[in-house]
Design an enzyme around this catalytic site. Structure first.
Site, PDB file in Angstrom:
ATOM      1  N   ASP A 190       0.858  -1.198   0.000  1.00 30.03           N
ATOM      2  CA  ASP A 190       0.000   0.000   0.000  1.00 30.03           C
ATOM      3  C   ASP A 190       0.893   1.247   0.000  1.00 30.03           C
ATOM      4  O   ASP A 190       0.696   2.183  -0.781  1.00 30.03           O
ATOM      5  CB  ASP A 190      -0.882   0.051   1.255  1.00 30.03           C
ATOM      6  CG  ASP A 190      -1.933  -1.054   1.336  1.00 30.03           C
ATOM      7  OD1 ASP A 190      -1.571  -2.212   1.631  1.00 30.03           O
ATOM      8  OD2 ASP A 190      -3.119  -0.757   1.094  1.00 30.03           O
ATOM      9  N   GLU A 209      -4.899   7.597   0.363  1.00 34.00           N
ATOM     10  CA  GLU A 209      -5.382   6.923   1.576  1.00 34.00           C
ATOM     11  C   GLU A 209      -4.351   6.846   2.694  1.00 34.00           C
ATOM     12  O   GLU A 209      -4.706   7.035   3.853  1.00 34.00           O
ATOM     13  CB  GLU A 209      -5.851   5.502   1.237  1.00 34.00           C
ATOM     14  CG  GLU A 209      -6.310   4.737   2.491  1.00 34.00           C
ATOM     15  CD  GLU A 209      -6.852   3.357   2.228  1.00 34.00           C
ATOM     16  OE1 GLU A 209      -6.857   2.919   1.062  1.00 34.00           O
ATOM     17  OE2 GLU A 209      -7.279   2.712   3.197  1.00 34.00           O
ATOM     18  N   SER A 256     -12.693  -4.864  -3.870  1.00 29.82           N
ATOM     19  CA  SER A 256     -12.143  -3.654  -4.498  1.00 29.82           C
ATOM     20  C   SER A 256     -12.936  -3.100  -5.670  1.00 29.82           C
ATOM     21  O   SER A 256     -13.951  -3.648  -6.084  1.00 29.82           O
ATOM     22  CB  SER A 256     -10.706  -3.936  -4.985  1.00 29.82           C
ATOM     23  OG  SER A 256     -10.740  -4.549  -6.258  1.00 29.82           O
ATOM     24  N   HIS A 270     -18.158  -5.591   4.850  1.00 29.13           N
ATOM     25  CA  HIS A 270     -18.152  -4.367   4.039  1.00 29.13           C
ATOM     26  C   HIS A 270     -19.490  -4.094   3.379  1.00 29.13           C
ATOM     27  O   HIS A 270     -19.645  -3.102   2.700  1.00 29.13           O
ATOM     28  CB  HIS A 270     -17.082  -4.475   2.937  1.00 29.13           C
ATOM     29  CG  HIS A 270     -15.694  -4.371   3.457  1.00 29.13           C
ATOM     30  ND1 HIS A 270     -14.603  -4.397   2.629  1.00 29.13           N
ATOM     31  CD2 HIS A 270     -15.194  -4.232   4.708  1.00 29.13           C
ATOM     32  CE1 HIS A 270     -13.496  -4.282   3.345  1.00 29.13           C
ATOM     33  NE2 HIS A 270     -13.837  -4.189   4.612  1.00 29.13           N
ATOM     34  N   LYS A 287     -14.497  -4.430  -9.224  1.00 25.58           N
ATOM     35  CA  LYS A 287     -15.922  -4.623  -9.546  1.00 25.58           C
ATOM     36  C   LYS A 287     -16.391  -3.578 -10.555  1.00 25.58           C
ATOM     37  O   LYS A 287     -17.156  -3.880 -11.477  1.00 25.58           O
ATOM     38  CB  LYS A 287     -16.773  -4.497  -8.281  1.00 25.58           C
ATOM     39  CG  LYS A 287     -16.579  -5.607  -7.282  1.00 25.58           C
ATOM     40  CD  LYS A 287     -17.600  -5.537  -6.167  1.00 25.58           C
ATOM     41  CE  LYS A 287     -17.253  -4.473  -5.134  1.00 25.58           C
ATOM     42  NZ  LYS A 287     -16.003  -4.663  -4.390  1.00 25.58           N
ATOM     43  N   THR A 295      -7.404  -4.065   0.248  1.00 26.47           N
ATOM     44  CA  THR A 295      -6.204  -4.611   0.908  1.00 26.47           C
ATOM     45  C   THR A 295      -6.476  -5.995   1.479  1.00 26.47           C
ATOM     46  O   THR A 295      -5.621  -6.878   1.439  1.00 26.47           O
ATOM     47  CB  THR A 295      -5.732  -3.651   2.017  1.00 26.47           C
ATOM     48  OG1 THR A 295      -5.483  -2.372   1.438  1.00 26.47           O
ATOM     49  CG2 THR A 295      -4.473  -4.153   2.703  1.00 26.47           C
ATOM     50  N   ILE A 325      -3.761   0.680  -2.775  1.00 28.51           N
ATOM     51  CA  ILE A 325      -4.311  -0.676  -2.931  1.00 28.51           C
ATOM     52  C   ILE A 325      -5.749  -0.603  -2.410  1.00 28.51           C
ATOM     53  O   ILE A 325      -5.967  -0.407  -1.217  1.00 28.51           O
ATOM     54  CB  ILE A 325      -3.541  -1.763  -2.153  1.00 28.51           C
ATOM     55  CG1 ILE A 325      -2.148  -1.970  -2.744  1.00 28.51           C
ATOM     56  CG2 ILE A 325      -4.330  -3.087  -2.192  1.00 28.51           C
ATOM     57  CD1 ILE A 325      -1.377  -3.139  -2.163  1.00 28.51           C
ATOM     58  N   ASP A 326      -6.670  -0.702  -3.335  1.00 26.12           N
ATOM     59  CA  ASP A 326      -8.066  -0.773  -2.908  1.00 26.12           C
ATOM     60  C   ASP A 326      -8.403  -2.268  -2.806  1.00 26.12           C
ATOM     61  O   ASP A 326      -8.162  -3.015  -3.739  1.00 26.12           O
ATOM     62  CB  ASP A 326      -8.980  -0.091  -3.925  1.00 26.12           C
ATOM     63  CG  ASP A 326     -10.397  -0.067  -3.415  1.00 26.12           C
ATOM     64  OD1 ASP A 326     -10.605   0.340  -2.256  1.00 26.12           O
ATOM     65  OD2 ASP A 326     -11.303  -0.499  -4.134  1.00 26.12           O
ATOM     66  N   ARG A 328     -23.395  -1.423  -3.378  1.00 23.28           N
ATOM     67  CA  ARG A 328     -22.509  -1.331  -2.211  1.00 23.28           C
ATOM     68  C   ARG A 328     -23.277  -0.627  -1.107  1.00 23.28           C
ATOM     69  O   ARG A 328     -23.526   0.569  -1.179  1.00 23.28           O
ATOM     70  CB  ARG A 328     -21.249  -0.569  -2.570  1.00 23.28           C
ATOM     71  CG  ARG A 328     -20.325  -0.375  -1.382  1.00 23.28           C
ATOM     72  CD  ARG A 328     -19.041   0.243  -1.856  1.00 23.28           C
ATOM     73  NE  ARG A 328     -18.361   0.912  -0.807  1.00 23.28           N
ATOM     74  CZ  ARG A 328     -17.521   0.313   0.042  1.00 23.28           C
ATOM     75  NH1 ARG A 328     -17.304  -0.970  -0.078  1.00 23.28           N
ATOM     76  NH2 ARG A 328     -16.923   0.989   0.971  1.00 23.28           N
ATOM     77  N   ASP A 378      -6.231   5.500  -4.293  1.00 20.24           N
ATOM     78  CA  ASP A 378      -6.239   4.384  -3.350  1.00 20.24           C
ATOM     79  C   ASP A 378      -5.114   3.464  -3.813  1.00 20.24           C
ATOM     80  O   ASP A 378      -5.269   2.770  -4.815  1.00 20.24           O
ATOM     81  CB  ASP A 378      -7.598   3.667  -3.363  1.00 20.24           C
ATOM     82  CG  ASP A 378      -7.721   2.728  -2.153  1.00 20.24           C
ATOM     83  OD1 ASP A 378      -8.849   2.432  -1.736  1.00 20.24           O
ATOM     84  OD2 ASP A 378      -6.664   2.295  -1.635  1.00 20.24           O
ATOM     85  N   ASP A 401     -12.140   5.448  -2.665  1.00 20.58           N
ATOM     86  CA  ASP A 401     -12.750   4.137  -2.911  1.00 20.58           C
ATOM     87  C   ASP A 401     -13.696   4.154  -4.105  1.00 20.58           C
ATOM     88  O   ASP A 401     -14.220   3.107  -4.482  1.00 20.58           O
ATOM     89  CB  ASP A 401     -13.522   3.673  -1.673  1.00 20.58           C
ATOM     90  CG  ASP A 401     -12.614   2.868  -0.740  1.00 20.58           C
ATOM     91  OD1 ASP A 401     -12.946   2.744   0.445  1.00 20.58           O
ATOM     92  OD2 ASP A 401     -11.568   2.390  -1.198  1.00 20.58           O
TER      93      ASP A 401
HETATM   94  N1  LIG Z   1     -15.803  -1.580   7.166  1.00 18.44           N
HETATM   95  C1  LIG Z   1     -15.709  -1.253   5.878  1.00 18.44           C
HETATM   96  N2  LIG Z   1     -16.814  -1.213   5.143  1.00 18.44           N
HETATM   97  C2  LIG Z   1     -16.734  -0.916   3.825  1.00 18.44           C
HETATM   98  N3  LIG Z   1     -15.593  -0.652   3.178  1.00 18.44           N
HETATM   99  C3  LIG Z   1     -14.457  -0.664   3.887  1.00 18.44           C
HETATM  100  C4  LIG Z   1     -14.462  -0.971   5.247  1.00 18.44           C
HETATM  101  N4  LIG Z   1     -13.196  -0.906   5.671  1.00 18.44           N
HETATM  102  C5  LIG Z   1     -12.450  -0.559   4.634  1.00 18.44           C
HETATM  103  N5  LIG Z   1     -13.198  -0.406   3.554  1.00 18.44           N
HETATM  104  C6  LIG Z   1     -12.690   0.035   2.262  1.00 18.44           C
HETATM  105  O1  LIG Z   1     -13.658   0.052   1.288  1.00 18.44           O
HETATM  106  C7  LIG Z   1     -13.424  -0.911   0.322  1.00 18.44           C
HETATM  107  C8  LIG Z   1     -14.434  -1.970   0.517  1.00 18.44           C
HETATM  108  O2  LIG Z   1     -14.836  -2.347  -0.698  1.00 18.44           O
HETATM  109  P1  LIG Z   1     -14.794  -3.886  -1.068  1.00 18.44           P
HETATM  110  O3  LIG Z   1     -15.088  -4.628   0.198  1.00 18.44           O
HETATM  111  O4  LIG Z   1     -15.863  -3.944  -2.081  1.00 18.44           O
HETATM  112  O5  LIG Z   1     -13.420  -4.115  -1.547  1.00 18.44           O
HETATM  113  C9  LIG Z   1     -12.089  -1.514   0.499  1.00 18.44           C
HETATM  114  O6  LIG Z   1     -11.326  -1.094  -0.587  1.00 18.44           O
HETATM  115  C10 LIG Z   1     -11.589  -0.872   1.738  1.00 18.44           C
HETATM  116  O7  LIG Z   1     -10.579   0.009   1.341  1.00 18.44           O
HETATM  117  P2  LIG Z   1      -9.037  -0.462   1.381  1.00 18.44           P
HETATM  118  O8  LIG Z   1      -8.999  -1.917   1.076  1.00 18.44           O
HETATM  119  O9  LIG Z   1      -8.465   0.403   0.299  1.00 18.44           O
HETATM  120  O10 LIG Z   1      -8.574  -0.118   2.755  1.00 18.44           O
HETATM  121 MG   LIG Z   2     -10.200   1.283  -0.580  1.00 17.74          MG
HETATM  122 MG   LIG Z   3      -6.623   1.174   0.181  1.00 20.82          MG
HETATM  123 MG   LIG Z   4      -7.268   0.723   3.541  1.00 24.46          MG
END
Ligand SMILES: Nc1ncnc2c1ncn2[C@@H]1O[C@H](COP(=O)(O)O)[C@@H](O)[C@H]1OP(=O)(O)O
Ligand SMILES: [Mg+2]
Ligand SMILES: [Mg+2]
Ligand SMILES: [Mg+2]
Length: 353
Positions: free
Chosen positions: A55, A80, A265, A241, A268, A147, A144-145, A282, A142, A294
């Site tokens: 990241d 981020e 991420s 999420h 999608k 993670t 790494i979206d 979402r 982001d 995001d």
């Molecule tokens: N509790 C949470 N609920 C929803 N999204 C979250 C949560 N915590 C982190 N995220 C971030 O939102 C995105 C969730 O989307 P998805 O689950 O569809 O991948 C992830 O990229 C994550 O970002 P990141 O991974 O960059 O920290």
């Molecule tokens: Mg993200």
């Molecule tokens: Mg991220």
């Molecule tokens: Mg993150």
């Protein structure tokens, strides 16, 4: 860089070329780390979400490439990650690992003759503190979206968008683990079974996809089905999420028969933009506040004939700084299905109360 991406008449051609180069280089560092990730490469942040050496490394490389490729541009980026945890005692080893990864990626790429110190790395990470807002130009990253998907060995994305006077005008999504070939049988593609997709879009110029290592780009568009019964929908892989009880009741109201495609991420958004599925739902838990990073890149990639709205049917508002000002829930789909999906979302949310 294939010339075809410099779409004639694209006012953001230089920014697009720089953004693609930045995302592709950052993705190379991420792929290397994902192949050999160790427990010591992973930290947990104050907000309890994970962050890895990749990241941080990805964020530094994106900032470096943008500055190198667009030297005359003023540089503001909302990203981020920050260096707070890396400046704590005991973080020496991880900061050294990040710096080595970055310098080795730069050497292997060969575009720039430079090497960063640990201090360069820390200040580059902190370059992402912009508050953005409705005026001027701000990159939104982001690094790494997804993670959690990255750590699990699944999908993730390097997601870079450009906000210009309050509007997202450009987006690049690097999805190293997403097959280049669309799962939509109607999509003829000469991509074979290559893995690693780079989606990109500029406002008014549609969206395209090419191989992460570079190839001729192909124009993409969302699936055109207007009957929800034939639609499939994407939602988060992580149960924490997304409110699955709500998304399944929305699917039921719509008459969607196919089970959800659960994927980490903004990959999608890329898959939706090329027609692999028809709806992106979402609905995070009420306490979660969406960040601009995001959704910036994914939202414009989906403009490949699609639309992105919040649960109240408003366009996403990226003008309010680091967080999205929106009514809970984000939907992306084609123009035919959007009214139907919004109606089902609002009904399901009313019943939830
Ligand atoms: N509790 C949470 N609920 C929803 N999204 C979250 C949560 N915590 C982190 N995220 C971030 O939102 C995105 C969730 O989307 P998805 O689950 O569809 O991948 C992830 O990229 C994550 O970002 P990141 O991974 O960059 O920290
Ligand atoms: Mg993200
Ligand atoms: Mg991220
Ligand atoms: Mg993150």
């Amino acid at each position: 860089m294939s010339q075809a991406t410099e779409v004639v008449g694209n006012p953001y051609a230089a920014e697009l070329a720089a953004a693609k180069k930045a995302v592709a280089l950052a993705a190379r560092l991420c792929q290397r780390v994902q192949r050999s990730i160790l427990h010591s490469d992973i930290q947990s942040k104050a907000d309890k979400t994970p962050v890895t050496v990749a990241d941080y490394g990805s964020q530094v490389l994106v900032c470096l490439v943008l500055k190198k490729e667009l030297p005359s541009h003023s540089f503001s980026i909302i990203a981020e990650e920050d260096s707070k945890d890396l400046r704590e005692d005991g973080a020496q080893e991880i900061i050294e690992h990040i710096t080595t990864l970055i310098n080795e990626t730069i050497v292997n790429d060969g575009s720039y003759n430079m090497s960063l110190s640990k201090e360069d790395v820390l200040s580059a990470i902190d370059g992402g503190k912009s508050e953005g807002g409705p005026s001027g130009r701000h990159w939104i990253l982001d690094p790494i979206d997804g993670t959690k998907g990255f750590i699990r060995g699944d999908q993730y994305a390097v997601a870079l968008g450009l906000l210009d006077e309050g509007k997202v005008v450009l987006g690049v999504l690097g999805c190293p683990n997403l097959p280049l070939k669309s799962t939509n049988k109607n999509n003829s593609s000469s991509f074979g079974d290559r893995i690693g997709s780079l989606f990109f879009a500029t406002i008014g110029c549609g969206a395209q996809v090419e191989a992460l290592e570079g190839s001729e780009p192909q124009k993409i568009s969302v699936c055109s089905t207007n009957n929800p019964v034939d639609a499939s929908f994407f939602e988060s892989f992580e149960a924490s999420h997304s409110k699955r009880d709500l998304t399944s009741s929305i699917a039921e109201k719509l008459g969607v028969r196919a089970p959800p495609v659960r994927m980490d991420s903004q990959a999608k958004y890329g898959a939706l933009a090329r027609g692999d599925g028809a709806i992106f739902l979402r609905i995070p838990h009420k306490s979660y506040i969406e960040t601009v990073w995001d959704h910036a890149a994914g939202s414009i990639v989906t403009e490949a004939g699609g639309m992105v709205k919040d649960a109240a049917g408003n366009d996403l508002d990226f003008c309010k700084g680091r967080y999205l000002d929106r009514d809970r829930g984000i939907i992306a789909t084609n123009k035919h299905l959007m009214p139907l999906v919004l109606k089902a979302v609002q009904e399901a949310m009313k019943e939830e109360q």
